[in-house]
Motif scaffolding. Structure first.
Motif, PDB file in Angstrom:
ATOM      1  N   SER A   1     -26.199  -8.391   6.974  1.00 17.27           N
ATOM      2  CA  SER A   1     -25.602  -7.366   6.027  1.00 17.27           C
ATOM      3  C   SER A   1     -24.666  -7.938   5.282  1.00 17.27           C
ATOM      4  O   SER A   1     -23.749  -9.147   5.223  1.00 17.27           O
ATOM      5  N   LEU A   2     -24.435  -7.617   3.976  1.00 20.61           N
ATOM      6  CA  LEU A   2     -23.959  -7.932   2.676  1.00 20.61           C
ATOM      7  C   LEU A   2     -22.735  -6.866   2.334  1.00 20.61           C
ATOM      8  O   LEU A   2     -23.063  -5.507   2.689  1.00 20.61           O
ATOM      9  N   THR A   3     -21.820  -7.488   1.755  1.00 22.23           N
ATOM     10  CA  THR A   3     -21.314  -6.222   1.315  1.00 22.23           C
ATOM     11  C   THR A   3     -20.295  -7.535   0.002  1.00 22.23           C
ATOM     12  O   THR A   3     -19.885  -8.687  -0.776  1.00 22.23           O
ATOM     13  N   VAL A   4     -21.137  -7.186  -1.070  1.00 20.04           N
ATOM     14  CA  VAL A   4     -20.508  -7.142  -2.754  1.00 20.04           C
ATOM     15  C   VAL A   4     -19.446  -6.843  -3.898  1.00 20.04           C
ATOM     16  O   VAL A   4     -20.190  -4.832  -3.748  1.00 20.04           O
ATOM     17  N   ARG A   5     -18.993  -7.242  -4.122  1.00 23.36           N
ATOM     18  CA  ARG A   5     -18.128  -6.269  -5.059  1.00 23.36           C
ATOM     19  C   ARG A   5     -17.547  -7.372  -6.087  1.00 23.36           C
ATOM     20  O   ARG A   5     -17.644  -8.659  -6.328  1.00 23.36           O
ATOM     21  N   TYR A   6     -17.603  -6.713  -7.504  1.00 22.30           N
ATOM     22  CA  TYR A   6     -16.424  -7.749  -8.645  1.00 22.30           C
ATOM     23  C   TYR A   6     -14.786  -7.319  -8.078  1.00 22.30           C
ATOM     24  O   TYR A   6     -14.109  -6.474  -9.142  1.00 22.30           O
ATOM     25  N   ALA A   7     -14.182  -8.486  -8.171  1.00 24.77           N
ATOM     26  CA  ALA A   7     -12.674  -8.431  -8.160  1.00 24.77           C
ATOM     27  C   ALA A   7     -12.203  -8.338  -9.858  1.00 24.77           C
ATOM     28  O   ALA A   7     -12.023  -9.396 -10.642  1.00 24.77           O
ATOM     29  N   ASN A   8     -11.876  -8.146 -10.609  1.00 32.14           N
ATOM     30  CA  ASN A   8     -11.659  -7.053 -11.702  1.00 32.14           C
ATOM     31  C   ASN A   8     -10.677  -8.583 -12.608  1.00 32.14           C
ATOM     32  O   ASN A   8     -10.847  -8.942 -13.785  1.00 32.14           O
ATOM     33  N   LEU A   9      -9.173  -7.635 -11.631  1.00 27.73           N
ATOM     34  CA  LEU A   9      -7.946  -8.792 -11.733  1.00 27.73           C
ATOM     35  C   LEU A   9      -8.499 -10.553 -11.961  1.00 27.73           C
ATOM     36  O   LEU A   9      -7.353 -10.765 -12.594  1.00 27.73           O
ATOM     37  N   ARG A  10      -8.948 -11.128 -10.803  1.00 30.79           N
ATOM     38  CA  ARG A  10      -9.266 -12.756 -10.330  1.00 30.79           C
ATOM     39  C   ARG A  10     -10.415 -12.957 -10.953  1.00 30.79           C
ATOM     40  O   ARG A  10     -10.464 -14.101 -11.168  1.00 30.79           O
TER      41      ARG A  10
ATOM     42  N   ASP B   1      -0.598 -14.326  -0.050  1.00 30.44           N
ATOM     43  CA  ASP B   1      -1.090 -13.539   0.737  1.00 30.44           C
ATOM     44  C   ASP B   1      -1.359 -12.082   0.349  1.00 30.44           C
ATOM     45  O   ASP B   1      -2.012 -11.382   0.538  1.00 30.44           O
ATOM     46  N   THR B   2      -0.090 -11.587  -0.021  1.00 28.04           N
ATOM     47  CA  THR B   2       0.519 -10.431  -0.364  1.00 28.04           C
ATOM     48  C   THR B   2      -0.388 -10.233  -1.276  1.00 28.04           C
ATOM     49  O   THR B   2      -0.985  -8.984  -1.225  1.00 28.04           O
ATOM     50  N   ALA B   3      -0.390 -10.612  -2.325  1.00 26.11           N
ATOM     51  CA  ALA B   3      -0.811 -10.866  -3.574  1.00 26.11           C
ATOM     52  C   ALA B   3      -2.412 -11.012  -3.951  1.00 26.11           C
ATOM     53  O   ALA B   3      -3.451 -10.020  -4.127  1.00 26.11           O
ATOM     54  N   VAL B   4      -3.278 -11.730  -3.119  1.00 22.71           N
ATOM     55  CA  VAL B   4      -4.461 -11.493  -2.490  1.00 22.71           C
ATOM     56  C   VAL B   4      -4.973  -9.683  -2.040  1.00 22.71           C
ATOM     57  O   VAL B   4      -6.248  -9.739  -2.585  1.00 22.71           O
ATOM     58  N   ASP B   5      -4.079  -9.179  -0.896  1.00 20.07           N
ATOM     59  CA  ASP B   5      -4.453  -8.186  -0.222  1.00 20.07           C
ATOM     60  C   ASP B   5      -4.209  -7.219  -1.176  1.00 20.07           C
ATOM     61  O   ASP B   5      -4.972  -6.278  -0.890  1.00 20.07           O
ATOM     62  N   PHE B   6      -3.618  -7.428  -1.792  1.00 18.06           N
ATOM     63  CA  PHE B   6      -2.951  -5.766  -2.976  1.00 18.06           C
ATOM     64  C   PHE B   6      -4.736  -5.990  -3.966  1.00 18.06           C
ATOM     65  O   PHE B   6      -4.901  -4.971  -4.441  1.00 18.06           O
ATOM     66  N   LEU B   7      -5.170  -7.101  -4.933  1.00 22.15           N
ATOM     67  CA  LEU B   7      -5.503  -7.758  -5.031  1.00 22.15           C
ATOM     68  C   LEU B   7      -7.459  -6.766  -4.421  1.00 22.15           C
ATOM     69  O   LEU B   7      -8.574  -5.729  -5.293  1.00 22.15           O
ATOM     70  N   GLU B   8      -7.510  -7.330  -3.396  1.00 19.26           N
ATOM     71  CA  GLU B   8      -8.867  -6.659  -3.064  1.00 19.26           C
ATOM     72  C   GLU B   8      -8.965  -5.523  -2.641  1.00 19.26           C
ATOM     73  O   GLU B   8      -9.692  -4.675  -2.517  1.00 19.26           O
ATOM     74  N   ASN B   9      -7.855  -4.606  -2.269  1.00 19.59           N
ATOM     75  CA  ASN B   9      -7.478  -3.827  -1.731  1.00 19.59           C
ATOM     76  C   ASN B   9      -6.581  -2.293  -1.909  1.00 19.59           C
ATOM     77  O   ASN B   9      -5.474  -1.752  -1.682  1.00 19.59           O
ATOM     78  N   GLU B  10      -7.070  -3.041  -3.407  1.00 20.12           N
ATOM     79  CA  GLU B  10      -5.219  -2.323  -4.613  1.00 20.12           C
ATOM     80  C   GLU B  10      -5.370  -0.723  -4.171  1.00 20.12           C
ATOM     81  O   GLU B  10      -4.682  -0.225  -4.423  1.00 20.12           O
ATOM     82  N   LYS B  11      -6.596   0.451  -3.762  1.00 19.63           N
ATOM     83  CA  LYS B  11      -6.492   1.650  -4.345  1.00 19.63           C
ATOM     84  C   LYS B  11      -5.822   2.153  -2.910  1.00 19.63           C
ATOM     85  O   LYS B  11      -5.394   3.312  -2.530  1.00 19.63           O
ATOM     86  N   HIS B  12      -6.452   1.275  -2.073  1.00 19.03           N
ATOM     87  CA  HIS B  12      -5.960   2.020  -0.059  1.00 19.03           C
ATOM     88  C   HIS B  12      -4.261   1.439  -0.302  1.00 19.03           C
ATOM     89  O   HIS B  12      -4.236   1.888   0.201  1.00 19.03           O
ATOM     90  N   VAL B  13      -3.624   0.703  -0.742  1.00 17.57           N
ATOM     91  CA  VAL B  13      -2.653   0.057  -0.885  1.00 17.57           C
ATOM     92  C   VAL B  13      -1.709   1.274  -2.241  1.00 17.57           C
ATOM     93  O   VAL B  13      -0.723   1.275  -1.730  1.00 17.57           O
ATOM     94  N   ILE B  14      -2.543   1.124  -3.078  1.00 15.28           N
ATOM     95  CA  ILE B  14      -1.771   2.336  -3.249  1.00 15.28           C
ATOM     96  C   ILE B  14      -1.388   3.491  -2.764  1.00 15.28           C
ATOM     97  O   ILE B  14      -0.608   4.100  -3.084  1.00 15.28           O
ATOM     98  N   ASN B  15      -2.636   3.919  -2.511  1.00 11.96           N
ATOM     99  CA  ASN B  15      -2.733   5.321  -1.950  1.00 11.96           C
ATOM    100  C   ASN B  15      -1.444   5.231  -0.418  1.00 11.96           C
ATOM    101  O   ASN B  15      -0.968   6.499  -0.357  1.00 11.96           O
ATOM    102  N   GLN B  16      -1.422   3.980   0.440  1.00 18.20           N
ATOM    103  CA  GLN B  16      -0.435   4.002   1.069  1.00 18.20           C
ATOM    104  C   GLN B  16       1.225   4.422   0.403  1.00 18.20           C
ATOM    105  O   GLN B  16       1.447   5.154   1.876  1.00 18.20           O
ATOM    106  N   GLU B  17       1.328   3.415  -0.514  1.00 17.17           N
ATOM    107  CA  GLU B  17       2.948   3.445  -0.869  1.00 17.17           C
ATOM    108  C   GLU B  17       2.837   4.988  -1.796  1.00 17.17           C
ATOM    109  O   GLU B  17       4.235   5.297  -1.670  1.00 17.17           O
ATOM    110  N   LEU B  18       2.109   5.518  -2.019  1.00 13.77           N
ATOM    111  CA  LEU B  18       1.898   6.928  -2.767  1.00 13.77           C
ATOM    112  C   LEU B  18       2.140   7.900  -1.558  1.00 13.77           C
ATOM    113  O   LEU B  18       2.653   8.978  -2.196  1.00 13.77           O
ATOM    114  N   LYS B  19       2.236   7.971  -0.222  1.00 17.47           N
ATOM    115  CA  LYS B  19       2.300   9.280  -0.116  1.00 17.47           C
ATOM    116  C   LYS B  19       3.682   9.865   0.147  1.00 17.47           C
ATOM    117  O   LYS B  19       3.861  11.110   0.546  1.00 17.47           O
ATOM    118  N   SER B  20       4.372   8.512   0.467  1.00 19.51           N
ATOM    119  CA  SER B  20       6.390   8.868   0.779  1.00 19.51           C
ATOM    120  C   SER B  20       6.885   9.397  -0.597  1.00 19.51           C
ATOM    121  O   SER B  20       7.859   9.948  -0.509  1.00 19.51           O
TER     122      SER B  20
END
Length: 837
Positions: free
Chosen positions: A709-718, A74-93
């Motif tokens: 309402s549809l959300t369309v995106r491509y997960a490059n890593l997967r 679940d953590t890996a999938v969440d990271f792949l889908e929200n990569e930018k958000h996770v990196i921004n949160q981790e790099l704040k500190s």
């Protein structure tokens, strides 16, 4: 609510509760027997207890391993889908180099260096301000504080830090620049004061964290290029403080929360929306317009229901789980509302409506929290937040919001954006308790107030001696405040001490329900005695005929002195519910342009049509969808039209009718009629109703078939194409209770049952919320050549021999920036229906 008429005594347990407790206890016993039976069986067969322990050990290891494996996945999938958000949160500190930045939030080390260098001089300024101005104000506020003195003022060596900056330029007007500063202050300051010897008080080690918005407005063509600076906290900051002296008692657990909340309330009254700290830089800028601009709009929030809440109540010392008594708290800035409490229900229904004035969008957020009401302390059931910028963009949101910081639970909200208008023809007064207008009142100042109400009353009427009246006339100037009210809505201004010409400079907003009947009343009163010094009454219907619905003047105070006046500015705006924007589809070619296209289509489709039975192909005319979608699927302002079935043709015959692409940075919008032939539709809908006619109600339907309402995106890593079906709105109502709808997906040209994906069925609603995610394993180069075939279907049609489709759309993925992804509303149409006049 059949039990509302029965009033239970405190502590009394009803028969229903007893039955439920007994049933849960029996289930508990059954589970215990089920787990203990293998132990009994092992003993009866003469086996060693080691077998039981071995099995339990193996099962425990497997269960823990499975749990950790699922968590890692679940953590890996969440990271792949929200990569930018996770990196921004981790790099704040992290202490990153100053040259590393992100497109939205940037580091501002240069600001921190300036603050650190200027901090000692700021401390010198604050010491002078506290001892010369604040100290005098505190002494004048009460006779018990006449000896109040600041004995030590030291702001320490630690300056505030800005951990991130976001600049808005494209989202706002060209006349302003908006900056959001994530401000953190962990100060080592120390301020001591002597109240009355030997009573001392003081603070040290303050911690404040919040989002500070800075607005540079307006931008001008002269030095200093900026007309003024406005600063405020978008939401209430977090605050912690250590007390010294006698106030050290406030550090106790019982009083700490109270003291910190009180200080945050004081900060909120100065620098949390709608309050602002304004610094004009040129003379042409008016301070009142800077501090209190008109709000951006109003959001009407309907708190409908919740589901799958966590059960917090227990019985029999925690052995038996009960339910919860949930209530919700909705908060926007300083405004907070609490819903009613629903007893013993994990799926409560509130159906309550609240209205919030929005001053900054994006920026201001709706904060919602759910609690379980208990006699001692209420249990937390989850929270979520929503930026009003999204409501302003979408105009209307009807959605289930997942509760955070809790195992499960969702809350259903319906949010409507209301714009502020000056057109009196839009004024519509309702009987459902919702506001029809908003009043913004800027309370400026009062002048020549009497020292007491005895100055404007007849002394001889009360039998007072002339000497007594003379003594009263020699009183000091009054400490006054203003009380503003419209019917049951009442608000108070700050207290101005010992002044007959008080200056408040505060702004208040009120919701108006009946313009012709409601009256604004402003009463000026003495702080301690609560006696009246004057009153102004203003019928709200006067504002309807005023220029720009605004009155900015000095009003003569009634029941006051002869020259007593109150200066204020009253502005009223009509509330207009905004409808969601419907994307404009490309219009079909004109008749002159369509002739050569039709001739080419005829030539191309000739070989195919010769191999099929002779059929008459009718030309599809595209409906005009430039108007906004109506609120209800059955309502429309279009003239009455008839629909006739459209004959099947070849796919090649429709290739020439594709609409021209829209702008590159927008999702290309298509009408299903112009992109899908009936032949293609028949092959892509694998159900038994393909060749059947539409129901008579759909054929005779006037207006829109809704939107999805549809959300369309491509997960490059997967290497997966991700499609999220968010929700639908204004679907065709197939019954009086709504529609039992679901969404079916194909990634063309794959049209077999194996490639068919569908959502769960949402029953009895024309505005279903799905929030379901689907993935297609396809390379990104291949995905850009595909089309996404989406169909909304009714699970239960009127008759079995009728088609289930109630809306379709085809999305050309070649026009979508898949790597970036986007979320859009798509207009639903029904190919095969021809609209004729």
């Amino acid at each position: 609510h059949g039990s509302e008429g029965q009033i239970d005594k405190p502590g009394q347990i009803s028969a229903k509760d007893v039955n439920r407790i007994l049933m849960e206890f029996l289930i508990f016993l059954g589970r215990s027997v089920l787990f203990l039976y293998p132990v009994y069986l092992t003993g009866s067969l003469g086996l060693s207890i080691s077998w039981v322990l071995l099995i339990l050990t193996m099962w425990t290891v497997w269960k823990n391993n499975r749990k950790w494996k699922d968590a890692r996945l679940d953590t890996a999938v969440d990271f792949l889908e929200n990569e930018k958000h996770v990196i921004n949160q981790e790099l704040k500190s992290l202490n990153m180099p100053a040259w590393i930045n992100f497109s939205e939030v940037e580091k501002a080390q240069w600001i921190n260096k300036i603050l650190q260098q200027a901090w000692p001089f700021f401390g010198m300024y604050m010491e002078k301000l506290l001892k010369e101005n604040i100290q005098a104000s505190v002494r004048n506020s009460s006779v018990h504080l006449k000896t109040f003195t600041f004995t030590k003022v030291h702001f320490g060596q630690k300056a505030p830090r800005v951990t991130g900056v976001r600049v808005y330029t494209h989202e706002v007007e060209n006349m302003e620049v908006i900056l959001d500063l994530n401000l953190v202050y962990e100060g080592d300051l120390q301020i001591d004061a002597s109240v009355k010897p030997p009573i001392t008080a003081g603070v040290k080690d303050i911690q404040i964290e919040g989002m500070l918005r800075v607005i540079l407005d307006p931008l001008v063509g002269q030095i200093p290029l900026v007309g003024g600076i406005t600063m405020f906290f978008i939401r209430r900051p977090t605050f912690q403080v250590n007390w010294t002296g006698m106030t050290n008692l406030l550090d106790s657990p019982a009083l700490r929360h109270f003291s910190e909340s009180s200080i945050v309330d004081i900060i909120a009254s100065i620098m949390v929306l709608p309050n602002r700290l304004c610094i004009p830089l040129i003379d042409q800028v008016k301070v009142d317009e800077m501090r209190f601009p008109l709000p951006r709009g109003v959001v009407r929030v309907s708190l409908l229901e919740a589901r799958d809440l966590v059960a917090k109540d227990t019985y029999m010392m925690g052995l038996v789980k009960g339910k919860s008594d949930p209530y919700a708290i909705l908060r926007v800035g300083n405004n907070q509302f609490k819903s009613k409490t629903i007893k013993e229900n994990l799926n409560p229904q509130w159906h309550e409506v609240y209205e919030f004035v929005v001053h900054e969008a994006p920026g201001q957020e709706l904060e919602a929290e759910v609690y379980d009401e208990d006699k001692d302390s209420d249990d937390f059931l989850g929270r979520f937040s929503l930026d009003f910028g999204e409501v302003k963009r979408e105009k209307k949101i009807n959605k289930w919001f997942k509760l955070e910081d809790i195992e499960s639970g969702e809350v259903h909200l319906n949010l409507q954006w209301l714009s502020l208008q000056t057109d009196t023809s839009l004024l519509v007064e309702t009987q459902d308790g919702c506001a029809c207008a908003m009043l913004a009142l800027y309370l400026d100042n009062a002048s020549n107030l009497p020292k007491d109400n005895s100055e404007f009353t007849h002394n001889d009427k009360h039998g007072k001696h002339p000497k007594e009246a003379k003594v009263q006339r020699k009183q000091i100037n009054p400490s006054s405040y203003a009380e503003i009210s419209i019917d049951q809505q009442s608000k108070k201004s700050k207290v101005v001490f010992t002044s007959k010409d008080p200056v408040w400079e505060e702004c208040f907003t009120f919701f108006v329900h009946s313009v012709n009947n409601q009256v604004l009343k402003v009463q000026v009163k003495v702080h301690e005695k609560k006696t009246l010094l004057g009153v102004v009454t203003l019928p709200l219907n006067r504002l309807l005929n005023a220029p720009d619905m605004t009155l900015d003047q000095s009003f003569l105070l009634e029941r006051s002195g002869a020259n007593s006046q109150l200066k204020m500015k009253a502005t009223m705006r009509i509330l207009k519910p905004e409808k969601p924007e419907t994307k404009v589809l490309s219009k079909p070619p004109s008749k002159t342009e369509a002739k050569p296209q039709a001739q080419a289509q005829k030539e191309q489709s000739q070989p195919i049509l010769q191999s099929q039975p002779q059929r008459q192909q009718s030309q599809v005319s595209q409906p005009d969808l430039t108007s906004t979608m109506p609120n209800q699927a059955s309502s429309s302002s279009e003239p009455q039209t008839k629909y006739t079935p459209h004959r099947r043709g070849s796919l090649l015959a429709f290739d020439g009718q594709q609409t021209a692409p829209s702008t590159p940075n927008q999702l290309r919008r298509y009408d299903s009629q112009s992109l899908l032939s009936e032949n293609a539709i028949a092959h892509s809908r694998l159900d038994l109703t393909n060749g059947l006619p539409y129901p008579e109600a759909i054929i005779n339907h006037k207006g829109s078939f809704g939107a999805i309402s549809l959300t369309v995106r491509y997960a490059n890593l997967r290497n997966k194409l991700v499609v999220v079906v968010n929700s639908c709105r204004n679907l065709f109502p197939c019954s009086e209770n709504g529609t039992d709808s679901y969404v079916r997906l194909y990634l063309l040209p794959d049209q077999t049952w194996r490639h068919r994906l569908r959502t769960q069925v949402k029953k009895k609603t024309v505005n279903p919320s799905f929030d379901e995610k689907f993935e297609f394993t396809v390379p990104i180069e291949d995905a850009k050549t595909r089309k996404l075939d989406v169909s909304v279907k009714n699970n239960r049609m009127f008759h079995t021999r009728e088609r289930k489709d109630i809306g379709m759309v085809l999305v050309d993925l070649s026009q979508v920036e898949l790597a970036k992804g986007l979320t859009e509303w798509f207009e639903l149409t029904l190919p095969g229906l021809k609209k004729t006049s």
